[in-house]
Scaffold this motif. Structure first.
Motif, mmCIF file in Angstrom:
data_model
loop_
_atom_site.group_PDB
_atom_site.id
_atom_site.type_symbol
_atom_site.label_atom_id
_atom_site.label_comp_id
_atom_site.label_asym_id
_atom_site.label_seq_id
_atom_site.Cartn_x
_atom_site.Cartn_y
_atom_site.Cartn_z
ATOM 1 N N THR A 157 54.758 -19.055 -31.308
ATOM 2 C CA THR A 157 53.473 -19.408 -30.464
ATOM 3 C C THR A 157 52.498 -18.683 -31.332
ATOM 4 O O THR A 157 51.301 -19.222 -31.566
ATOM 5 N N PHE A 158 52.712 -17.612 -31.776
ATOM 6 C CA PHE A 158 51.594 -16.949 -32.813
ATOM 7 C C PHE A 158 51.447 -17.936 -33.986
ATOM 8 O O PHE A 158 50.123 -18.157 -34.516
ATOM 9 N N ALA A 159 52.356 -18.371 -34.406
ATOM 10 C CA ALA A 159 52.173 -19.379 -35.530
ATOM 11 C C ALA A 159 51.299 -20.615 -35.295
ATOM 12 O O ALA A 159 50.300 -20.876 -36.042
ATOM 13 N N LEU A 160 51.427 -21.164 -34.114
ATOM 14 C CA LEU A 160 50.599 -22.066 -33.826
ATOM 15 C C LEU A 160 49.074 -21.745 -33.442
ATOM 16 O O LEU A 160 48.253 -22.405 -33.988
ATOM 17 N N VAL A 161 49.071 -20.466 -32.667
ATOM 18 C CA VAL A 161 47.549 -19.996 -32.583
ATOM 19 C C VAL A 161 46.980 -19.828 -34.081
ATOM 20 O O VAL A 161 45.636 -20.030 -34.318
ATOM 21 N N GLN A 162 47.774 -19.398 -34.983
ATOM 22 C CA GLN A 162 47.159 -19.077 -36.445
ATOM 23 C C GLN A 162 46.673 -20.444 -36.987
ATOM 24 O O GLN A 162 45.770 -20.428 -37.619
ATOM 25 N N ALA A 163 47.484 -21.352 -36.941
ATOM 26 C CA ALA A 163 47.176 -22.644 -37.545
ATOM 27 C C ALA A 163 46.008 -23.203 -36.812
ATOM 28 O O ALA A 163 45.027 -23.838 -37.603
ATOM 29 N N LEU A 164 45.846 -23.217 -35.406
ATOM 30 C CA LEU A 164 44.647 -23.555 -34.671
ATOM 31 C C LEU A 164 43.276 -22.972 -35.232
ATOM 32 O O LEU A 164 42.236 -23.405 -35.467
ATOM 33 N N VAL A 165 43.267 -21.428 -35.233
ATOM 34 C CA VAL A 165 42.360 -20.726 -35.787
ATOM 35 C C VAL A 165 42.071 -21.251 -37.259
ATOM 36 O O VAL A 165 40.747 -21.420 -37.395
ATOM 37 N N ALA A 166 42.746 -21.426 -38.166
ATOM 38 C CA ALA A 166 42.609 -21.854 -39.592
ATOM 39 C C ALA A 166 41.853 -23.298 -39.403
ATOM 40 O O ALA A 166 41.061 -23.665 -40.032
ATOM 41 N N ASP A 167 42.334 -24.338 -38.522
ATOM 42 C CA ASP A 167 41.903 -25.272 -38.543
ATOM 43 C C ASP A 167 40.362 -25.327 -37.844
ATOM 44 O O ASP A 167 39.609 -26.326 -38.243
ATOM 45 N N ASN A 168 40.071 -24.566 -37.148
ATOM 46 C CA ASN A 168 38.834 -24.375 -36.343
ATOM 47 C C ASN A 168 37.679 -23.587 -37.408
ATOM 48 O O ASN A 168 36.634 -23.715 -37.480
ATOM 49 N N GLY A 169 38.301 -23.364 -38.995
ATOM 50 C CA GLY A 169 37.415 -22.601 -39.860
ATOM 51 C C GLY A 169 36.849 -21.384 -39.193
ATOM 52 O O GLY A 169 35.786 -20.939 -39.936
ATOM 53 N N TRP A 170 37.500 -20.725 -38.223
ATOM 54 C CA TRP A 170 36.907 -19.204 -37.846
ATOM 55 C C TRP A 170 37.179 -18.176 -39.183
ATOM 56 O O TRP A 170 38.293 -18.663 -39.740
#
Length: 281
Positions: A157-170
């Motif tokens: 789950t944390f890997a998915l969270v990290q990928a979404l944060v990167a996709d958002n460009g934060w």
């Protein structure tokens, strides 16, 4: 005999005011985004730009009315001032609409904020006290701001969270990955809005090898009103995480199962040990 057609002074001032309002808006936003002026000065500059844009709009309308009656020259100048005034007022109208739609709040979280502290930078330690929503207000305005629980391991789950944060460009400011003891994992990331306001998102993941719980916080660091940005950010992020977890479990039905040692491997180890004893004998 030549008839001289004069140029309307109203139209001249309309274009002048419109030409001033545009640079005021652009320059004030640019200075705020690059931290060349404080948020207090930005509010003053934005208010000045709004006043000039309103003056350009008003003068343009007066100029157009007088041009229609007198037949003077200056239609292009008056229309230019009108267009510039409307363009400069558009952002203020947009944020005014958001201010009426969403309550004045600067900090939203799914759980106790003490469990998800912000990462303060120099200059943000003196941020104003947060404006919060009650439980009833939260349910009415942002009904999807809720803790998520998934039948998926904390690490995945944390890997998915990290990928979404990167996709958002934060801009990630703190990264605490999961450990073997399943301690809380956390990501702190900073986001800059178009006018230059800075906001911080915190995502916290807890759980075990087969389940996980995700909480999120989003707060404005130097604004007095978030115009709904924090609540919408949490709703959008958690909805995207729901989709990501659903897709992962659909494509990998055994993704939530812990890794186990297969029986044949154990049998193979026993046979190897027996062979070694026979050779030794």
């Amino acid at each position: 005999m030549r008839i001289l057609i004069r140029t309307s002074k109203w139209s001249i001032w309309a274009r002048r005011l419109g030409s001033v309002a545009g640079p005021l808006v652009i320059i004030s936003v640019a200075l705020h985004r690059f931290r060349l002026i404080t948020s207090d000065l930005f509010l003053v500059a934005a208010a000045a730009a709004c006043i000039v844009a309103l003056a350009a709009l008003l003068v343009s309308l007066i100029a157009l009315a007088r041009l229609w009656q007198t037949g003077d020259q200056g239609w292009s100048r008056a229309l230019t001032g009108l267009v510039f005034g409307l363009l400069c007022l558009a952002p203020f109208a947009w944020y005014g609409n958001l201010a009426m739609r969403y309550p004045a709040v600067t900090d939203i979280a799914t759980i106790d904020r003490g469990l998800m502290p912000l990462v303060f930078e120099p200059g943000t330690a003196a941020m104003p006290p947060p404006k919060l929503l009650t439980t009833a207000e939260m349910a009415a305005v942002f009904p999807n701001v809720e803790t998520r629980t998934y039948p998926l391991g904390q690490t995945q789950t944390f890997a998915l969270v990290q990928a979404l944060v990167a996709d958002n460009g934060w801009d990630i400011r703190l990264l605490r990955e999961p450990t073997d003891t399943f301690g809380p994992a956390q990501i702190n990331a900073q986001i800059m809005t178009i006018p230059g306001w800075r906001e911080e998102a915190v995502v916290r993941v807890t759980g075990t090898a087969t389940t996980s719980t995700v909480d999120m916080r989003s707060a404005s660091l130097n604004a007095i009103h978030d115009f709904g940005a924090n609540g919408l950010r949490i709703e959008d992020f958690l909805s995207a995480l729901d989709d990501a977890v659903t897709t992962l479990l659909r494509d990998n039905p055994n993704a939530n199962q812990p890794v186990e040692v297969e029986p044949e491997d154990e049998a193979g180890e026993d046979e190897t040990a027996a062979d070694g004893e026979a050779e030794a004998t």
